[in-house]
Each structure stands twice: as structure tokens, then as C-alpha cells.
Motif scaffolding. Structure first.
Motif, PDB file in Angstrom:
ATOM      1  N   GLY A 213       0.802  -1.214   0.000  1.00 21.77           N
ATOM      2  CA  GLY A 213       0.000   0.000   0.000  1.00 21.77           C
ATOM      3  C   GLY A 213       0.836   1.265   0.000  1.00 21.77           C
ATOM      4  N   ALA A 214       1.876   1.300   0.833  1.00 16.76           N
ATOM      5  CA  ALA A 214       2.726   2.485   0.905  1.00 16.76           C
ATOM      6  C   ALA A 214       3.440   2.721  -0.424  1.00 16.76           C
ATOM      7  N   ALA A 215       3.995   1.664  -1.007  1.00 11.71           N
ATOM      8  CA  ALA A 215       4.705   1.813  -2.277  1.00 11.71           C
ATOM      9  C   ALA A 215       3.758   2.254  -3.392  1.00 11.71           C
ATOM     10  N   THR A 216       2.524   1.780  -3.355  1.00 10.35           N
ATOM     11  CA  THR A 216       1.553   2.162  -4.376  1.00 10.35           C
ATOM     12  C   THR A 216       1.177   3.636  -4.256  1.00 10.35           C
ATOM     13  N   LEU A 217       1.025   4.120  -3.040  1.00  9.36           N
ATOM     14  CA  LEU A 217       0.758   5.541  -2.847  1.00  9.36           C
ATOM     15  C   LEU A 217       1.896   6.391  -3.417  1.00  9.36           C
ATOM     16  N   LEU A 218       3.134   5.928  -3.265  1.00 13.49           N
ATOM     17  CA  LEU A 218       4.285   6.689  -3.757  1.00 13.49           C
ATOM     18  C   LEU A 218       4.384   6.691  -5.278  1.00 13.49           C
ATOM     19  N   VAL A 371       0.614  15.990  -3.366  1.00 10.35           N
ATOM     20  CA  VAL A 371       1.445  16.253  -2.187  1.00 10.35           C
ATOM     21  C   VAL A 371       1.069  15.322  -1.034  1.00 10.35           C
ATOM     22  N   GLY A 372      -0.221  15.022  -0.904  1.00  7.89           N
ATOM     23  CA  GLY A 372      -0.667  14.209   0.227  1.00  7.89           C
ATOM     24  C   GLY A 372      -0.345  12.733   0.121  1.00  7.89           C
ATOM     25  N   PHE A 373      -0.053  12.233  -1.071  1.00  4.09           N
ATOM     26  CA  PHE A 373       0.186  10.799  -1.233  1.00  4.09           C
ATOM     27  C   PHE A 373       1.435  10.321  -0.476  1.00  4.09           C
ATOM     28  N   PRO A 374       2.572  11.009  -0.567  1.00  5.27           N
ATOM     29  CA  PRO A 374       3.734  10.562   0.222  1.00  5.27           C
ATOM     30  C   PRO A 374       3.508  10.668   1.724  1.00  5.27           C
ATOM     31  N   LEU A 375       2.723  11.643   2.167  1.00  2.00           N
ATOM     32  CA  LEU A 375       2.415  11.747   3.601  1.00  2.00           C
ATOM     33  C   LEU A 375       1.636  10.520   4.069  1.00  2.00           C
ATOM     34  N   ALA A 376       0.642  10.115   3.288  1.00  2.00           N
ATOM     35  CA  ALA A 376      -0.124   8.921   3.638  1.00  2.00           C
ATOM     36  C   ALA A 376       0.758   7.673   3.602  1.00  2.00           C
ATOM     37  N   ALA A 377       1.680   7.612   2.619  1.00  2.00           N
ATOM     38  CA  ALA A 377       2.583   6.464   2.521  1.00  2.00           C
ATOM     39  C   ALA A 377       3.479   6.367   3.750  1.00  2.00           C
ATOM     40  N   ALA A 378       4.004   7.503   4.197  1.00  2.00           N
ATOM     41  CA  ALA A 378       4.878   7.501   5.379  1.00  2.00           C
ATOM     42  C   ALA A 378       4.149   6.956   6.603  1.00  2.00           C
ATOM     43  N   ALA A 379       2.873   7.290   6.716  1.00  2.00           N
ATOM     44  CA  ALA A 379       2.094   6.793   7.851  1.00  2.00           C
ATOM     45  C   ALA A 379       1.807   5.300   7.734  1.00  2.00           C
ATOM     46  N   LEU A 380       1.730   4.792   6.513  1.00  2.00           N
ATOM     47  CA  LEU A 380       1.368   3.391   6.299  1.00  2.00           C
ATOM     48  C   LEU A 380       2.562   2.440   6.390  1.00  2.00           C
ATOM     49  N   VAL A 381       3.775   2.919   6.175  1.00  2.00           N
ATOM     50  CA  VAL A 381       4.960   2.053   6.216  1.00  2.00           C
ATOM     51  C   VAL A 381       5.036   1.342   7.563  1.00  2.00           C
TER      52      VAL A 381
END
Length: 404
Positions: A213-218, A371-381
Motif C-alpha cells: 500500500g505504501a509503495a503504491t501511494l508513492l 502532495v498528500g500521497f507521500p504523507l499517507a505512505a509515510a504513515a502506512l509504512v
């Protein structure tokens, strides 16, 4: 002597695998550099973006199957047969006319070339110990930006001689890479038994799901930047394609270096996920600067575009290494296939979706949106401690809640 031979062989296998991946990625992810030529044929930006996304759609359809094939039959022939078939389809596409038929060829070639993404990752898991794996996977992941850089250098001038010429060169590269793999690559040794061969299903915990999920958001900001970088410089900054192409090739080379540095960083700190999280946060800040530059039309927008092109690709090797290590040898092919499938399923939507948004609202809103996609990814890692882990020797994955 055997140890020295194995040491030399694994780096040789990595080099050949990188060439194979670079050749495949030049087509699979480099077609955006044909968008100006496609638009000259009368296609809209959205339709040209859809054609450029067709190889990614093909990847999505077959990645899991190629990963399972590599788990069962080995990496060498899976890698060689897929790349060879994809190259032959591209050569056949030189005689094709019309967007529908061309899109079909692009989809088929992408589906065949998908073999490289699962099997080359398995080669690294089998040939390299944990202490070198981040660096090795970082090198392997530089193949994508190197392939795109190759496309940036080759496709605009080749397209001036006709689209068929550009496709012929891409097809020849894939066929040559397939032949080299068949001759030079050897599969790593596999244990006949033991815990790695009977590993528990790693999808029984949340770790792989969160990594996927995190990689897909990125992927969303990465492709938003890369797919439309050339068009942004041409349409918004008034550059010519022949001038913008070499600059963007340099950005891709710098992105390759960033992946390599990130992989080495993960080896040194003993964690794939901590650098992944920190780079995601950095990407969000750079994208915000790019959005501001696009809204204001300021000169620093070009510098922000270049920085975004580097930072947004820096995380790929980390996520692939984390997935392969956590899945272990018995599941790595399928896990890497699933990982790349979900990433490319989303990436396939980025071209037409963002193309439509840019056409209606402009580049600033598109960059602001991501801009928000990497923020969500960081939270999901997920938080994992990996300092001395050798996941391929475990029968059961570590619990998802382990700290690190």
C-alpha cells in the motif's frame, strides 16, 4: 576459489539483470517521450497518455503469473523468454497503424516484458546476502530511471525519423537483452528442503499488505512527475523536446543514483523501512514546492521539477527489498509480482487521469493534489527491526508489530 567465483558471478548476474531491466523499462516507462510525436498525429493529451500507459496495463495483467513462474521454474528462462517476446512484439508494431492496434501491441509487449520485474528481483534475493542486498536491489532498481533516461535521449530524435524507427530500436534492445540473459545468467542455488522451502504464507500478517500500500501511494506522484515532465517543459516553459530530453535524462540518472544511495543507506542502518519513511516525507515537501512554482509560473519551477524527479523515484528499491526479504525465498516471486502489480495498476491510471486534470485545471492543481500521497505512505509504512534479519531462513514471518 569457489567463494571468489561466486562473488564475481553474482555481480555479473546483477549487471546482466540490470541491462535486461533497463532495456525493458526503456519501453515500458519511456513511451511518454513519444507523446509529442503522438500528438502530432492528432491525438489529444489524454489519449496519448492512455497509449503511453498501455504497457503498464499489460504489466498489471501478467506480473503475478510471471512471479509464480519464477518461483516454480527459476529466474533465467522466465526473464529471457518474456523480454524476447516483448521485443518481437515491438518490432512487429513498427508496421502497425492506428491508435487501437498500436495500443494492443503496447499492451502485449508490456505483458510479456513484465517477466523482468519479478524474476530479476528473485535473482538478487538468491545471490546476495542481507548485508549487500539493499545495495544490490538499489542497483537493480536504478534500471527503471536508467531505462527512462535512455528513452529520453533516444526517442525524441528517433521519432523525428518516424515512430516506427523509435519502436524498432526499443524492440531490438529487448531482444538483445533476452539473448544475453539466456547466455550469461545462472539461477541461484536453491535448498532442496529446510525452512525456506516450506515458509508460512507471509500474507497472514499485515506487513506485506502495508508495504504494498505504501509503495503504491508513492507511485502516484512519481508518475505524475515523470509522465508529464517533458510536456510541462514544452508547454509551460517553451522548451523544445530536443532540449528538454537531455535534461530529463540527467534527472533520471540522478534518480538512479538516489535509489542506489537509498539502498546503501538501508544496509548501513539495518532497516529498509526507516529510510523509506523519511524519503516519503521529503518527497512531499519537494512536491509542494513544485506545485507553488507551477501555480506562479516562476523560474524555480524547473529546479523543483528536477528535484521531484529525483526524490520521487528514490524509494522504489527500498520497498522491493523489504518485500522480497519479508516474503522469503519460497514466496519472493509471487510477492514481488503482487507488489509490482498493484503499483502498476495505479500507475496505469495516472497518465489519462492526470492528463485530463492538467488539461482542465492546469499543472499546479495536479502537483498540489499529489502532495498528500507521500504523507499517507509515510504513515502506512510498517515499523520493522531488520538489523540482523535473514528472512529467507525463517519458516514464519516476524510479527507485524515488531519495533524498529
Amino acid at each position: 576459489m569457489d567463494h571468489e567465483q561466486d562473488d564475481r558471478r553474482r555481480w555479473w548476474v546483477l549487471a546482466v539483470g540490470m541491462f535486461a531491466m533497463t532495456s525493458g523499462c526503456a519501453f515500458q516507462f519511456g513511451l511518454p517521450y513519444l507523446i509529442p510525436a503522438l500528438r502530432d498525429e492528432g491525438l489529444s493529451l489524454s489519449r496519448a497518455g492512455l497509449l503511453a500507459a498501455c504497457p503498464t496495463i499489460g504489466l498489471v495483467l501478467t506480473l503475478a503469473a510471471w512471479g509464480a513462474a519464477a518461483d516454480r521454474w527459476g529466474e533465467r528462462w522466465v526473464l529471457a523468454s518474456g523480454l524476447g517476446l516483448g521485443g518481437l512484439v515491438l518490432l512487429a508494431a513498427t508496421a502497425v497503424h492506428g491508435p487501437l492496434a498500436l495500443g494492443g501491441c503496447f499492451l502485449l509487449a508490456g505483458a510479456a516484458g513484465a517477466s523482468a520485474h519479478a524474476s530479476s528481483g528473485r535473482l538478487i534475493l538468491g545471490w546476495f546476502p542481507a548485508g549487500e542486498r539493499g545495495l544490490a536491489m538499489g542497483l537493480r532498481q536504478t534500471s527503471l530511471p536508467l531505462g527512462v533516461a535512455l528513452a529520453a535521449l533516444l526517442l525524441p530524435p528517433l521519432a523525428a525519423h518516424g515512430r516506427a524507427t523509435a519502436l524498432a530500436v526499443l524492440g531490438a534492445l529487448s531482444v538483445a537483452a533476452a539473448l544475453l540473459v539466456a547466455v550469461a545468467v545462472r539461477d541461484p542455488a536453491r535448498a532442496a528442503g529446510g525452512p525456506g522451502a516450506r515458509a508460512a504464507n507471509p500474507y497472514r500478517t499485515a506487513v506485506l499488505w502495508r508495504l504494498h500500500g505504501a509503495a503504491t501511494l508513492l507511485v502516484v506522484p512519481q508518475f505524475t512527475v515523470s509522465v508529464f515532465a517533458l510536456v510541462f517543459l514544452v508547454d509551460e516553459r517553451g522548451w523544445s523536446p530536443s532540449t528538454a530530453g537531455p535534461l530529463l535524462a540527467c534527472v533520471q540518472v540522478a534518480g538512479a543514483g538516489a535509489r542506489l544511495a537509498a539502498g546503501r543507506w538501508s544496509d548501513v542502518v539495518g532497516s529498509r523501512v526507516r529510510p523509506l519513511r523519511q524519503l516519503a516525507l521529503t518527497a512531499s515537501g519537494v512536491l509542494a514546492a513544485l506545485a507553488v512554482g507551477a501555480f506562479t509560473g516562476s523560474a524555480p519551477a524547473v529546479a523543483a521539477l528536477m528535484a521531484a524527479g529525483v526524490v520521487t523515484v528514490s524509494t522504489n528499491g527500498l520497498s522491493f527489498t523489504a518485500v522480497a526479504e519479508y516474503a522469503g525465498g519460497a514466496w519472493a516471486g509471487r510477492a514481488l509480482g503482487a507488489h509490482t502489480t498493484v503499483q502498476n495498476a495505479v500507475a496505469a491510471c495516472v497518465g489519462p487521469t492526470m492528463g485530463a486534470l492538467i488539461g482542465s485545471a492546469g499543472y499546479g492543481w495536479a502537483y498540489a493534489l499529489v502532495v498528500g500521497f507521500p504523507l499517507a505512505a509515510a504513515a502506512l509504512v510498517p515499523r520493522l527491526h531488520e538489523k540482523s534479519a535473514e528472512p529467507t531462513s525463517r519458516a514464519h514471518p516476524a510479527p507485524a508489530g515488531s519495533s524498529g
